[in-house]
Structure formats: structure tokens, C-alpha cells
Design an enzyme around this catalytic site. Structure first.
Site, PDB file in Angstrom:
ATOM      1  N   GLY A  91       0.825  -1.215   0.000  1.00 56.02           N
ATOM      2  CA  GLY A  91       0.000   0.000   0.000  1.00 56.02           C
ATOM      3  C   GLY A  91       0.848   1.250   0.000  1.00 56.02           C
ATOM      4  N   GLY A 125      -0.170   6.146   0.940  1.00 54.99           N
ATOM      5  CA  GLY A 125       0.979   5.542   0.266  1.00 54.99           C
ATOM      6  C   GLY A 125       2.290   6.262   0.528  1.00 54.99           C
ATOM      7  CG  ASP A 251       1.320  -8.505   6.909  1.00 55.56           C
ATOM      8  OD1 ASP A 251       0.779  -9.069   7.876  1.00 55.56           O
ATOM      9  OD2 ASP A 251       1.559  -7.282   6.885  1.00 55.56           O
ATOM     10  CG  ASN A 252       4.876  -7.096   8.858  1.00 53.11           C
ATOM     11  OD1 ASN A 252       4.821  -6.707   7.694  1.00 53.11           O
ATOM     12  ND2 ASN A 252       4.258  -6.481   9.840  1.00 53.11           N
ATOM     13  CG  ASP A 261       7.215  -4.352   7.093  1.00 49.40           C
ATOM     14  OD1 ASP A 261       7.724  -3.382   6.522  1.00 49.40           O
ATOM     15  OD2 ASP A 261       6.164  -4.896   6.706  1.00 49.40           O
TER      16      ASP A 261
HETATM   17  P1  AMP Z   1       2.946  -2.527   7.780  1.00 50.92           P
HETATM   18  O1  AMP Z   1       2.439  -2.082   9.112  1.00 50.92           O
HETATM   19  O2  AMP Z   1       3.999  -1.623   7.248  1.00 50.92           O
HETATM   20  O3  AMP Z   1       3.340  -3.955   7.739  1.00 50.92           O
HETATM   21  O4  AMP Z   1       1.731  -2.336   6.792  1.00 50.92           O
HETATM   22  C1  AMP Z   1       0.568  -3.130   6.776  1.00 50.92           C
HETATM   23  C2  AMP Z   1      -0.225  -2.823   5.516  1.00 50.92           C
HETATM   24  O5  AMP Z   1      -0.681  -1.474   5.510  1.00 50.92           O
HETATM   25  C3  AMP Z   1       0.574  -2.995   4.251  1.00 50.92           C
HETATM   26  O6  AMP Z   1      -0.267  -3.519   3.265  1.00 50.92           O
HETATM   27  C4  AMP Z   1       0.996  -1.595   3.919  1.00 50.92           C
HETATM   28  O7  AMP Z   1       1.287  -1.409   2.564  1.00 50.92           O
HETATM   29  C5  AMP Z   1      -0.224  -0.798   4.344  1.00 50.92           C
HETATM   30  N1  AMP Z   1       0.124   0.587   4.669  1.00 50.92           N
HETATM   31  C6  AMP Z   1       0.877   1.020   5.679  1.00 50.92           C
HETATM   32  N2  AMP Z   1       0.998   2.358   5.657  1.00 50.92           N
HETATM   33  C7  AMP Z   1       0.314   2.809   4.578  1.00 50.92           C
HETATM   34  C8  AMP Z   1       0.081   4.091   4.004  1.00 50.92           C
HETATM   35  N3  AMP Z   1       0.561   5.224   4.527  1.00 50.92           N
HETATM   36  N4  AMP Z   1      -0.690   4.131   2.897  1.00 50.92           N
HETATM   37  C9  AMP Z   1      -1.199   3.018   2.359  1.00 50.92           C
HETATM   38  N5  AMP Z   1      -1.008   1.793   2.841  1.00 50.92           N
HETATM   39  C10 AMP Z   1      -0.253   1.667   3.951  1.00 50.92           C
HETATM   40 MG    MG Z   2       4.332  -4.981   6.483  1.00 50.10          MG
END
Ligand code: AMP
Ligand code: MG
Length: 485
Positions: A91, A125, A251-252, A261
């Protein structure tokens, strides 16, 4: 130009079935500025560091220019987040491609924070500067500690603000990884793909990460077994240095066995298995002491996603999967105990070693001893300045340990060297990381550069490290970390 910069990109992931990704260009940013760059990593990737730091070079790290050979895309994946299954995907990340290095390796080059993708849901994003620098510092510290991890090549500020609780400076991190294949990638394929998609993904993964078992009779079972092995080793390494990932969602968790991550992660100070730093982990699911069982839980989800490939008969597939998964706690325990032996200077194995270690940890918890500094004090036989060392129970334990050391043939000096090589002097202490980030937010990157330099040699045990070993002043507020989205 691309050649001068050293880019030598392919994108094998883009040749997977369309279901696994969406073509996605980064969204250009206003006025990128390089704020930190990893010269050593660039060189090992065959990149021309000096050229990449020029205005033209930086455009790539900002997503404003796509180097030749890149086929930018956002990956699709799913994942159990705090136990709940969701469709996710990149994302806020775009994979530019895979850098083919002079030594013949292949590394993903991913921009983190390049703008919206089809998987962004409500998010923008984008990423803020603080969390991207935090990932840079901690991932490079993990590398310095010898723990498999994704790396950080560069951070640029975008010249744009991102809106979180307040407006923050926007930034993009360039992340380097053996791959971004996750347990969640397989969960995605198993839930939303065809059996053929899943098989293609598994074969791709075998070729990329486990070529040694590609020709095995049941190669998908071998894949599962290999991932179990890598994760058992990885998580034992986390435990041995007191690293708390903070958000071990499926996913991590990588298939390659790299740590990935760096959101709410942090290192434990006082030894306590219940330690949690993440503000969103209210129930302590990802507490320090829970990391090994959660690793096993995640691998069970991985095994489930492979069931249709393991055997035509699903009962037999389940049996094979269970057998493979049941190896995880044993392998983990083996690596952990071996690592603990080295931390105590032990070359040989005795049945009592486990209780020797556990008794020490129990005392550390009871007397609120700093994890890293306790082992450092034992290494240099400087048993002062901690409540623990003044207690009769510690004296007794110390005698036991000395007697144990005496029962091996290796000389004292060898034990001492083993301990120096196994017990880091420095870890990224929370107050030091915060201090570096605060200075960086005010435009001063020197504090962070110095910190990263010190963290790159944690086993050097030189006087310049002393400042980085001290604990923060006592605070009545517990340290809290955030996902940084
Ligand atoms: P994470 O906590 O980084 O493992 O993210 C979990 C999910 O949320 C993943 O699919 C990321 O791509 C999405 N995500 C995290 N931050 C953002 C953001 N600012 N905009 C869009 N998607 C996000
Ligand atoms: Mg992640």
C-alpha cells in the site's frame, strides 16, 4: 546514465502470473533531497555511490525517474494481522526491480513511501521522515549484529508534507531485500489464486531461495522445512540480542529468513519476557517472550497455505505439514541454547547448561538487570554497578558458571574471546535512536550518522562505544513505539 550509476536491473517477480502484482509507477515528488546514503551497501550491490548521490542519481530514490531495466510494481499479499486474516498488498511501496550484483546475487530494490497503489485502501501511500530513518538505523544495526535483515540503501526527503496527527516531512526509503516474498504472499495465493498460481509461486521461491532442494522428491515439503529452519534460526538470533519486532503479522514474516518491516520494533533494556513497546499491541501478543511461539504460529499458517501442494491426499498433507512444523520449537531451542552457550563462553555441551542460563535470566528479571549490559559485564568480568551483582544468589551462580568454564579444555582467553564475539557492546538503545531522530527532524543528521557508525561494529568493544552503553535516565513513562504509517 543507468550504466554509469551501476543499475543492473531485472524483475523476475514481474514474470509471475498477473494476480501477484499490479504495475505501478511511483508518484513523483516535488523536491527530493538525499539525507542518508549507504556507501558500503551500494558498493556491494555494484552501484556507483558517487554518481547516485548526484541530482540525477537521487531522482531514482525519489521515484521521479525509473532506471533502465526496472519494471515497477506493487505486490499483492495477504496476512494475519494480530490473528485476523486480511487482504493487504504493497500500500506504500513499489518494487523497482532486482539488482543483479557483480557477485551474481539478486536483490529487490524497493521504494517505501512512493504514493498510492491499488492496495493502499484508505492510506496515502506515503511515509514520514522519522519512521524511515528509524528503519534505516535499526535495520543497519541488525546487519551489524550479524542478523539476517533487509537493508537500507538511502532515504530522501520529498519536499512534501504527509499528514498524520500533524503535518510531518515526507520521505522515501530505498529498501534492499533478498526478496519481499512473505508468508502472506503464499496465503494470498492459496486464498485468491488458482492451484497453478500457488505452484508457480512455490517453484519461483524454490529457484530463488532454495535451489539446493529444488530437485527433491517432495520439493514443496522441502520448501516448508527450509523456511522453518531459517525462521527458527532468525528468531533465536532476535532473542539472543533482545530484539522485539513488535508486529509479527504473517505479512511481516519473510520466506528468505530476513527480518523485515521495522515499524514498532525496539530493543529490550531490562530483561523481562513480557516486554512490549508497540502502542497497538495492547495484549502483548508480540511481547519478547512470545516471539518464538508466534513464529511457530505463523509457520503453521504458511504450512496451511501449502497443503494442496504437499500431497494429493489432504489427510496425508496435513500430517506432513504438522511434522514439519513440529520441528520449529526444537530447532529454535537448539539455536537459542547454542547461542546462549557462546554468550557465556561455553564451547562444550552439558546437560545442566539450560538451567545455568535460565537461572541467570531469572535473576536478571528479578533484579531488573539490563540484558545487554549484564552479558557485557560478564564478558569483561566487571561485576559492578548493578543490584544483581551484589546478591548472594548471583555469587552462587557465578561460582557454578566458573566451575562449568573450568570443565572445558579451552583456555580462559578463548572463552573470553568467544564472549566478546557473542555479546554486543552496543545495541540501538531507544533513547539514542530518539535523540538521533529528533536531531534529524531539526536538520542535523550528524547525531544519526555517528550512531549508525557505532552500531556497525557492535562487537568491537572499544572505548568510543562507552557513551552508547549507558542507560537512559529513569523515566516514569514507558517507552512506546508506533507503526509509523
Ligand atoms: P505494515 O504495518 O507496514 O506492515 O503495513 C501493513 C499494511 O498497511 C501494508 O499492506 C501496507 O502497505 C499498508 N500501509 C501502511 N501504511 C500505509 C500508508 N501510509 N498508505 C497506504 N497503505 C499503507
Ligand atoms: Mg508490512
Amino acid at each position: 546514465m543507468t550504466k554509469e550509476l551501476g543499475w543492473n536491473l531485472d524483475n523476475s517477480y514481474a514474470r509471475l502470473p498477473k494476480a501477484f502484482f499490479t504495475d505501478q509507477h511511483p508518484h513523483p515528488v516535488q523536491s527530493p533531497k538525499l539525507v542518508i546514503f549507504n556507501d558500503a551497501l551500494a558498493a556491494s550491490l555494484g552501484l556507483n555511490g558517487e554518481a547516485l548521490k548526484s541530482e540525477d542519481g537521487v531522482e531514482v530514490f525519489a521515484g521521479n525517474r525509473i532506471p533502465e531495466g526496472a519494471s515497477p510494481l506493487a505486490q499483492a499479499y495477504a496476512g494475519h494481522q494480530f490473528g485476523y486474516f486480511n487482504m493487504l498488498g504493497d500500500g506504500r511501496a513499489v518494487l523497482l526491480g532486482e539488482q543483479m550484483t557483480p557477485s551474481g546475487d539478486r536483490f529487490d530494490i524497493q521504494l517505501k513511501g512512493p504514493g498510492r497503489t491499488p492496495y493502499s485502501r484508505g492510506g496515502d501511500g506515503r511515509a514520514a521522515l522519522g519512521p524511515m530513518l528509524r528503519e534505516y538505523i535499526i535495520s543497519e544495526a541488525m546487519h551489524g549484529l550479524g542478523i539476517p535483515t533487509t537493508r537500507s540503501l538511502a532515504v530522501v526527503t520529498t519536499g512534501e508534507s504527509v499528514i498524520r496527527e500533524t503535518a510531518l516531512p515526507g520521505a522515501i526509503l530505498t529498501r534492499v531485500a533478498a526478496s519481499h516474498l512473505r508468508v502472506g504472499t503464499f496465503q494470498y495465493a492459496a486464498n485468491w489464486g488458482t492451484t497453478e498460481d500457488l505452484q508457480t509461486l512455490a517453484d519461483y521461491t524454490l529457484k530463488r531461495h532454495f535451489p539446493d532442494v529444488e530437485a527433491d522428491e517432495n520439493r514443496y515439503l522441502s520448501l516448508l522445512q527450509e523456511v522453518v529452519k531459517r525462521q527458527a534460526r532468525l528468531i533465536s538470533q532476535w532473542q539472543l540480542v533482545g530484539f522485539i519486532h513488535g508486529v509479527m503479522n504473517t505479512d511481516n514474516m519473510t520466506i528468505s529468513g530476513e527480518t523485515i518491516d521495522y515499524g514498532p520494533c525496539a530493543f529490550m533494556d531490562v530483561y523481562d519476557p513480557a516486554t512490549v513497546f508497540s502502542s497497538i499491541d495492547r495484549e502483548g501478543r508480540y511481547a519478547y517472550g512470545n516471539q518464538p511461539p508466534i513464529g511457530g504460529w505463523n509457520l503453521a499458517r504458511f504450512a496451511e497455505s501449502l497443503l494442496s501442494l504437499l500431497h494429493d491426499d489432504q489427510d496425508q498433507a496435513v500430517e506432513l505439514a504438522q511434522e514439519a512444523i513440529s520441528e520449529f520449537p526444537k530447532l529454535y531451542q537448539h539455536h537459542w541454547l547454542s547461542g546462549m552457550r557462546t554468550k557465556l563462553g561455553l564451547f562444550t555441551e552439558e546437560a545442566e547448561d539450560q538451567s545455568l542460563v535460565e537461572d541467570l535470566l531469572g535473576m536478571m528479571q528479578k533484579h531488573r538487570a539490563d540484558y545487554t549490559n549484564t552479558f557485557r559485564a560478564l564478558t569483561f568480568d566487571k561485576l559492578e554497578g548493578m543490584e544483581l551483582f551484589g546478591t548472594p544468589e548471583f555469587s552462587q551462580w557465578h561460582e557454578r558458571w566458573q566451575a562449568r568454564l573450568g570443565r572445558q579444555d579451552e583456555p580462559k582467553a578463548s572463552s573470553s574471546q568467544l564472549m566478546r564475539d557473542s555479546n554486543p557492546a552496543v545495541i540501538p538503545r531507544n533513547h539514542r535512536v530518539e535523540e538521533a531522530l529528533e536531531a534529524a527532524n531539526n536538520g542535523d543528521y550528524s547525531v544519526m550518522e555517528r550512531l549508525i557508525d557505532v552500531l556497525s561494529r557492535p562487537f568491537a568493544h572499544v572505548p568510543e562505544q562507552d557513551d552508547y552503553c549507558t542507560l537512559p535516565a529513569l523515566s516514569n513513562r514507558p517507552y512506546r513505539t508506533f507503526c509509523g504509517t
